[in-house]
Design an enzyme around this catalytic site. Structure first.
Site, PDB file in Angstrom:
ATOM      1  N   PRO A   7       0.656  -1.109   0.064  1.00 34.89           N
ATOM      2  CA  PRO A   7      -0.085  -0.131  -0.074  1.00 34.89           C
ATOM      3  C   PRO A   7       0.944   1.281  -0.008  1.00 34.89           C
ATOM      4  CG  PRO A   7       0.076  -1.026   2.067  1.00 34.89           C
ATOM      5  CD  PRO A   7       0.941  -1.913   1.201  1.00 34.89           C
ATOM      6  N   HIS A  13       8.235   0.516   7.518  1.00 32.98           N
ATOM      7  CA  HIS A  13       7.692   1.676   6.454  1.00 32.98           C
ATOM      8  C   HIS A  13       8.588   2.299   5.646  1.00 32.98           C
ATOM      9  CE1 HIS A  13       3.641   3.560   6.542  1.00 32.98           C
ATOM     10  NE2 HIS A  13       4.102   4.411   5.874  1.00 32.98           N
ATOM     11  N   ASP A  62       8.428  -6.021   4.312  1.00 32.62           N
ATOM     12  CA  ASP A  62       8.540  -5.015   3.417  1.00 32.62           C
ATOM     13  C   ASP A  62       9.849  -4.070   3.922  1.00 32.62           C
ATOM     14  OD1 ASP A  62       7.704  -2.873   4.688  1.00 32.62           O
ATOM     15  OD2 ASP A  62       5.697  -2.970   3.899  1.00 32.62           O
ATOM     16  N   ARG A 108       9.788  14.089   8.084  1.00 33.50           N
ATOM     17  CA  ARG A 108      10.304  13.921   6.536  1.00 33.50           C
ATOM     18  C   ARG A 108      10.877  15.086   6.233  1.00 33.50           C
ATOM     19  NH1 ARG A 108       5.128  10.142   5.049  1.00 33.50           N
ATOM     20  NH2 ARG A 108       5.393   8.698   6.775  1.00 33.50           N
ATOM     21  N   ILE A 114      13.103  -4.007  -0.441  1.00 31.46           N
ATOM     22  CA  ILE A 114      12.922  -5.141  -1.635  1.00 31.46           C
ATOM     23  C   ILE A 114      13.629  -4.167  -3.090  1.00 31.46           C
ATOM     24  CG2 ILE A 114      11.514  -6.537  -3.208  1.00 31.46           C
ATOM     25  CD1 ILE A 114      12.399  -7.969  -0.470  1.00 31.46           C
ATOM     26  N   ARG A 115      14.165  -4.635  -3.565  1.00 30.76           N
ATOM     27  CA  ARG A 115      14.509  -4.010  -4.927  1.00 30.76           C
ATOM     28  C   ARG A 115      14.762  -4.993  -6.067  1.00 30.76           C
ATOM     29  NH1 ARG A 115      13.038  -0.376  -2.219  1.00 30.76           N
ATOM     30  NH2 ARG A 115      14.007   1.158  -1.412  1.00 30.76           N
TER      31      ARG A 115
END
Length: 428
Positions: free
Chosen positions: A104, A325, A356, A192, A359-360
């Site tokens: 998501p 995240h 998660d 952020r 992951i690439r």
């Protein structure tokens, strides 16, 4: 005579690309992450790139996520029959083609106008689950219509309004969701700097709140706010930027643009969302009520501590997502893969473990599965594909990850994800 070996999706995709190369055609979407990221950045706006590619603080958690993968090396085994490979796995009574889900991601329209709808179309074409985001730009019902019978899940941000929580859960079940993923790590928005330096929060412009503005309970909350006479624009200076923000809110709120420009509801909707979208007081006793509110499997997303994983087992949830995240919430957090390596052996067999954050590539998927994940969620890479080519870009990125996963399995002596164990890895 032995049966003719199946080529497998990896060889099929490889061969198609090489055949096109003979005619001078190169892939429109790069097959390696670094080139993909570089080209997506050139294609994206400053606001879009800050939101999608940025992380918390100095980005230490994002770097740690990748460094954790480099601390493990794959150890290939030879002379095993891998002529027939099967990537499929079963999650919550549904067989899916590969252990990969579309994570998501909110406010995807910052990257491409089709946003969630493009991801839904690509996921349906590949048969992979798409986890609808609470912060989507397209209502879940529209994405469901685009997916047909393909699998979809729903990610829940637990609102301060319990009736809204119930409404979202009900809609997800009506949309045929296979599971509910409760995100635990965003009860507050992380620091952020890339967004902050631009003064850019998409939700404040009405972007990424379509699940809410399409919800009957949320619309009721907005009307109640307007009836109370709350003045959402009392402290807003009239500037060109403020007018553009109002236009953005009005375009995205249900109804005609002209009507919305005259109505206080679009502004009230944004403020209602900002005031109620997430709940810092959320605790284990709240989670216990979910069993009474939905019959769908429940996963907890954001688990990084072994004690929290044990608590999840005791709480009777169906799964966890080991995740930080994508490095967007806490700067200097533990790498998600390091947490997986600690958590998975302890809860093995007790609940489903997804992973998660970082992951690439298909090789990364192999490492995560070998460390105990039942499946992984793909995030930023497919968004970069979205930036470059819409739904086709999303599909191409995921197809490349699956192709590399298939080939890496075969080249390491494994015919299925189920065969992967920690013996396939060594500390680098």
């Amino acid at each position: 005579m032995p049966d003719e070996p199946a080529a497998g999706i990896g060889r099929d995709r490889q061969s198609a690309i090489y055949r096109d190369g003979v005619s001078g055609r190169k892939p429109a979407v790069p097959t390696d992450f670094r080139t993909l990221e570089r080209r997506a950045r050139r294609k994206s706006s400053a606001r879009g790139w800050a939101y999608v590619a940025g992380g918390a603080g100095d980005g230490a958690t994002m770097r740690a996520n990748r460094a954790a993968f480099d601390r493990w090396s794959i150890v290939p085994r030879m002379l095993r029959d891998v002529s027939r490979r099967d990537l499929s796995v079963e999650l919550f009574d549904r067989r899916i083609p590969a252990p990969v889900l579309f994570a998501p991601v909110g406010a995807a329209e910052l990257i491409h106008p089709e946003a969630d709808l493009a991801v839904a179309k690509a996921a349906a074409e590949l048969g992979l689950p798409y986890v609808f985001s609470s912060q989507g730009c397209v209502p879940m019902e529209e994405c469901t219509a685009a997916m047909g019978e393909s699998p979809r899940w729903f990610q829940l941000y637990w609102s301060t309004d319990e009736e809204l929580v119930d409404s979202l859960l009900s809609r997800a079940q009506h949309c045929g969701a296979d599971a509910i993923v409760v995100t635990l790590d965003t009860t507050l928005l992380g620091w952020r700097p890339q967004d902050l330096n631009l003064g850019s929060l998409p939700f404040a412009r009405g972007q990424g709140i379509a699940q809410y503005t399409s919800d009957p309970r949320f619309r009721e909350m907005v009307r109640e706010r307007v009836a109370r006479g709350a003045d959402e624009a009392s402290d807003v200076r009239v500037t060109v930027a403020a007018i553009r923000a109002l236009l953005s809110m009005s375009r995205r709120y249900p109804g005609s643009l002209l009507r919305n420009l005259r109505s206080p509801e679009p502004r009230a909707a944004v403020q209602t969302f900002l005031d109620t979208y997430s709940r810092p007081s959320l605790n284990w006793s709240d989670l216990a009520t979910l069993r009474e509110r939905t019959s769908l499997p429940i996963l907890l997303k954001g688990v990084l501590h072994l004690d929290d994983a044990r608590r999840a087992v005791d709480a009777g949830v169906d799964g966890i997502v080991v995740s930080n995240h994508g490095g967007r919430q806490v700067d200097g957090s533990v790498a998600a893969l390091d947490a997986l390596a600690e958590i998975a052996p302890v809860v093995d067999g007790e609940l489903t473990v997804l992973f998660d954050s970082g992951i690439r590539s298909g090789a990364d998927v192999v490492k995560a599965l070998a460390l105990g994940a039942d499946a992984v969620c793909l995030g930023r890479p497919y968004l970069y594909g979205l930036a470059l080519a819409g739904a086709e870009g999303v599909r191409a990125v995921a197809a490349n990850v699956l192709a590399e996963l298939d080939l890496t399995l075969g080249l390491t002596g494994h015919a299925s994800p189920a065969e992967l164990t920690r013996d396939a890895l060594r500390p680098a």
